[in-house]
Design an enzyme around this catalytic site. Structure first.
Site, PDB file in Angstrom:
ATOM      1  N   GLY A   1      69.585  57.678  65.530  1.00  0.00           N
ATOM      2  CA  GLY A   1      69.529  56.335  64.986  1.00  0.00           C
ATOM      3  C   GLY A   1      70.866  55.723  64.623  1.00  0.00           C
TER       4      GLY A   1
ATOM      5  N   ILE B   1      79.782  61.679  58.200  1.00  0.00           N
ATOM      6  CA  ILE B   1      78.547  60.878  58.256  1.00  0.00           C
ATOM      7  C   ILE B   1      77.328  61.786  58.174  1.00  0.00           C
ATOM      8  CG2 ILE B   1      77.278  59.092  59.500  1.00  0.00           C
ATOM      9  CD1 ILE B   1      79.628  58.427  61.121  1.00  0.00           C
ATOM     10  N   THR B   2      76.460  61.503  57.214  1.00  0.00           N
ATOM     11  CA  THR B   2      75.189  62.229  57.164  1.00  0.00           C
ATOM     12  C   THR B   2      74.162  61.478  58.005  1.00  0.00           C
ATOM     13  OG1 THR B   2      74.309  61.076  55.211  1.00  0.00           O
ATOM     14  CG2 THR B   2      75.707  63.000  54.811  1.00  0.00           C
ATOM     15  N   GLY B   3      73.131  62.183  58.439  1.00  0.00           N
ATOM     16  CA  GLY B   3      72.083  61.554  59.244  1.00  0.00           C
ATOM     17  C   GLY B   3      72.630  61.028  60.555  1.00  0.00           C
ATOM     18  N   ALA B   4      73.507  61.800  61.170  1.00  0.00           N
ATOM     19  CA  ALA B   4      74.150  61.335  62.412  1.00  0.00           C
ATOM     20  C   ALA B   4      73.561  62.014  63.642  1.00  0.00           C
ATOM     21  CB  ALA B   4      75.658  61.573  62.342  1.00  0.00           C
TER      22      ALA B   4
ATOM     23  N   TYR C   1      59.963  54.614  48.934  1.00  0.00           N
ATOM     24  CA  TYR C   1      61.133  54.361  49.781  1.00  0.00           C
ATOM     25  C   TYR C   1      61.942  53.179  49.231  1.00  0.00           C
ATOM     26  CZ  TYR C   1      63.894  52.962  53.850  1.00  0.00           C
ATOM     27  OH  TYR C   1      64.935  52.596  54.680  1.00  0.00           O
TER      28      TYR C   1
HETATM   29  N1  NAP Z   1      65.503  51.804  60.847  1.00  0.00           N
HETATM   30  C1  NAP Z   1      65.470  50.778  60.025  1.00  0.00           C
HETATM   31  O1  NAP Z   1      64.851  49.725  60.301  1.00  0.00           O
HETATM   32  C2  NAP Z   1      66.218  50.848  58.723  1.00  0.00           C
HETATM   33  C3  NAP Z   1      66.289  49.682  57.927  1.00  0.00           C
HETATM   34  C4  NAP Z   1      66.972  49.730  56.724  1.00  0.00           C
HETATM   35  C5  NAP Z   1      67.597  50.908  56.335  1.00  0.00           C
HETATM   36  N2  NAP Z   1      67.507  52.031  57.113  1.00  0.00           N
HETATM   37  C6  NAP Z   1      68.198  53.249  56.647  1.00  0.00           C
HETATM   38  O2  NAP Z   1      69.045  53.697  57.676  1.00  0.00           O
HETATM   39  C7  NAP Z   1      69.344  55.086  57.479  1.00  0.00           C
HETATM   40  C8  NAP Z   1      69.275  55.797  58.819  1.00  0.00           C
HETATM   41  O3  NAP Z   1      67.942  55.740  59.301  1.00  0.00           O
HETATM   42  P1  NAP Z   1      67.591  55.476  60.827  1.00  0.00           P
HETATM   43  O4  NAP Z   1      66.874  54.184  60.888  1.00  0.00           O
HETATM   44  O5  NAP Z   1      68.764  55.685  61.689  1.00  0.00           O
HETATM   45  O6  NAP Z   1      66.460  56.615  61.026  1.00  0.00           O
HETATM   46  P2  NAP Z   1      66.459  57.949  61.917  1.00  0.00           P
HETATM   47  O7  NAP Z   1      66.695  57.622  63.329  1.00  0.00           O
HETATM   48  O8  NAP Z   1      65.195  58.629  61.547  1.00  0.00           O
HETATM   49  O9  NAP Z   1      67.703  58.770  61.371  1.00  0.00           O
HETATM   50  C9  NAP Z   1      67.655  59.364  60.093  1.00  0.00           C
HETATM   51  C10 NAP Z   1      68.692  60.450  60.023  1.00  0.00           C
HETATM   52  O10 NAP Z   1      68.605  61.068  58.726  1.00  0.00           O
HETATM   53  C11 NAP Z   1      68.472  62.473  58.918  1.00  0.00           C
HETATM   54  N3  NAP Z   1      67.722  63.122  57.836  1.00  0.00           N
HETATM   55  C12 NAP Z   1      66.486  62.804  57.380  1.00  0.00           C
HETATM   56  N4  NAP Z   1      66.116  63.683  56.446  1.00  0.00           N
HETATM   57  C13 NAP Z   1      67.130  64.592  56.316  1.00  0.00           C
HETATM   58  C14 NAP Z   1      67.329  65.744  55.520  1.00  0.00           C
HETATM   59  N5  NAP Z   1      66.398  66.189  54.668  1.00  0.00           N
HETATM   60  N6  NAP Z   1      68.506  66.414  55.654  1.00  0.00           N
HETATM   61  C15 NAP Z   1      69.442  66.018  56.537  1.00  0.00           C
HETATM   62  N7  NAP Z   1      69.300  64.932  57.315  1.00  0.00           N
HETATM   63  C16 NAP Z   1      68.155  64.233  57.211  1.00  0.00           C
HETATM   64  C17 NAP Z   1      67.753  62.606  60.248  1.00  0.00           C
HETATM   65  O11 NAP Z   1      67.921  63.920  60.751  1.00  0.00           O
HETATM   66  P3  NAP Z   1      66.868  64.597  61.764  1.00  0.00           P
HETATM   67  O12 NAP Z   1      67.366  64.238  63.145  1.00  0.00           O
HETATM   68  O13 NAP Z   1      66.965  66.039  61.464  1.00  0.00           O
HETATM   69  O14 NAP Z   1      65.518  64.011  61.463  1.00  0.00           O
HETATM   70  C18 NAP Z   1      68.473  61.543  61.062  1.00  0.00           C
HETATM   71  O15 NAP Z   1      69.712  61.990  61.512  1.00  0.00           O
HETATM   72  C19 NAP Z   1      68.330  55.573  56.439  1.00  0.00           C
HETATM   73  O16 NAP Z   1      68.989  55.719  55.191  1.00  0.00           O
HETATM   74  C20 NAP Z   1      67.311  54.437  56.355  1.00  0.00           C
HETATM   75  O17 NAP Z   1      66.726  54.350  55.081  1.00  0.00           O
HETATM   76  C21 NAP Z   1      66.838  52.023  58.299  1.00  0.00           C
END
Ligand code: NAP
Length: 293
Positions: free
Chosen positions: A19, A13-16, A170
């Site tokens: 969130g 899992i990436t971005g783990a 985005y």
């Molecule tokens: N939140 C919402 O309402 C929502 C709605 C629809 C879709 N999404 C999607 O859900 C997914 C997860 O987002 P989230 O809401 O959980 O946000 P989040 O809490 O900001 O988590 C984002 C994750 O992505 C990582 N990331 C960002 N840039 C990166 C990079 N350059 N290299 C490696 N890792 C990176 C972050 O790492 P760091 O800890 O290092 O920052 C974090 O682990 C995203 O694809 C987002 O587009 C979110």
């Protein structure tokens, strides 16, 4: 792949580190999966690892990888490390994503949101595809969003050089996630590797907390109508585990239901064109008007 069969399965899992991805990693480890997470910060990755270990079922392995997914060299190194470390890969989750309100450019010359949200999943999946095929039945899950609604892929300004709006960009990347999933599914027909994308809902995560005080305040105001991260991760965990989606592929899901995405996201000609241009962007052979420089 039911709950019991998840034991011993390898998930990446990436971005783990935060969130939705962190909640999904905790949920999958709790069900017995071996979970490998990708983070870009050593300290945040270590902290996430501790949380995932704390919720993991006995015997479930938790491992970590460091990569800034904005860098294609880092994605290539990550893929090489994964291929060297895991003999099989059952589930790949492309979840990392972000929005940037000001235009930034990656070390590869790619607009940053596009590089992280679309090209990193594209390249990582391609590099791991043979391992996924050898591990079949296996799944590729990509976190998209209903934010794709109303977006089109700007094929004549893919690097957002002429025009840049943070949320607009985005939206384009989330449309790209869905088109990528459809084309991947088409290319994988008959391989028993399935591809799925989904919308997690509006989730109170770290999303859009990187864009200054005003955006921070906007996200705080949205909290009361946002889901918690566990609810946001529910469809992801379901897509990774449920037998209900074992034989379907290429679809978009919301709340564990298949849903038709926008007309633009159903356009298979765009999906093919995007795939070919993404290959070029990853090969570093960008043409001036189709991929930027
Ligand atoms: N939140 C919402 O309402 C929502 C709605 C629809 C879709 N999404 C999607 O859900 C997914 C997860 O987002 P989230 O809401 O959980 O946000 P989040 O809490 O900001 O988590 C984002 C994750 O992505 C990582 N990331 C960002 N840039 C990166 C990079 N350059 N290299 C490696 N890792 C990176 C972050 O790492 P760091 O800890 O290092 O920052 C974090 O682990 C995203 O694809 C987002 O587009 C979110």
């Amino acid at each position: 792949m039911d709950e019991l069969a998840l034991r011993g399965r390898q998930v990446l899992i990436t971005g783990a580190t935060n969130g939705i991805g962190l909640a999904a990693a905790e949920g999958l480890a709790a069900q017995g999966a071996n979970v490998a997470i990708v983070g870009r910060s050593a300290s945040r990755t270590k902290a996430a690892e501790a949380l995932i270990r704390a919720s993991a079922a006995p015997g479930a392995e938790v491992s970590t990888h460091l990569a800034d997914l904005a860098s294609q060299a880092a994605v290539r190194k990550l893929a090489a490390d994964i291929l060297a470390r895991y003999g099989k890969l059952d589930v790949l989750v492309n979840n990392a994503g972000a929005m940037h309100t000001t235009r930034q450019v990656s070390a590869d010359g790619i607009e940053l949101t596009w590089a992280v949200n679309h090209l990193a999943p594209f390249l990582l999946t391609k590099l791991l595809l043979d391992r996924l095929k050898a591990s079949a039945p296996s799944r590729v899950i990509t976190t998209a969003s209903d934010a794709h609604l109303g977006a089109t892929i700007p094929f004549d300004d893919l690097n957002a050089e002429r025009s840049y709006r943070g949320f607009g960009r985005y939206k384009e990347t989330k449309l790209a996630n869905i088109l990528f999933t459809s084309e991947l599914a088409r290319r994988l027909e008959g391989s028993n590797v399935t591809a799925h994308s989904f919308h997690p809902g509006l989730v109170a995560s770290g999303f859009n907390r990187n864009n200054g005080l005003l955006m921070d305040m906007a996200m705080l105001l949205l909290r009361p109508i946002s889901r918690n991260v566990q609810k946001g991760a529910e469809t992801l965990v379901w897509l990774a585990t449920s037998p209900d989606v074992a034989s379907t592929t290429g679809r978009y899901y919301v709340d564990m239901q298949s849903r038709l995405p926008s007309p633009q996201a159903q356009d298979m000609a765009s999906a093919r064109r995007l795939w070919e241009i993404s290959e070029a962007q990853c090969a570093g052979v960008l043409s001036r008007n189709e991929g930027g420089s």
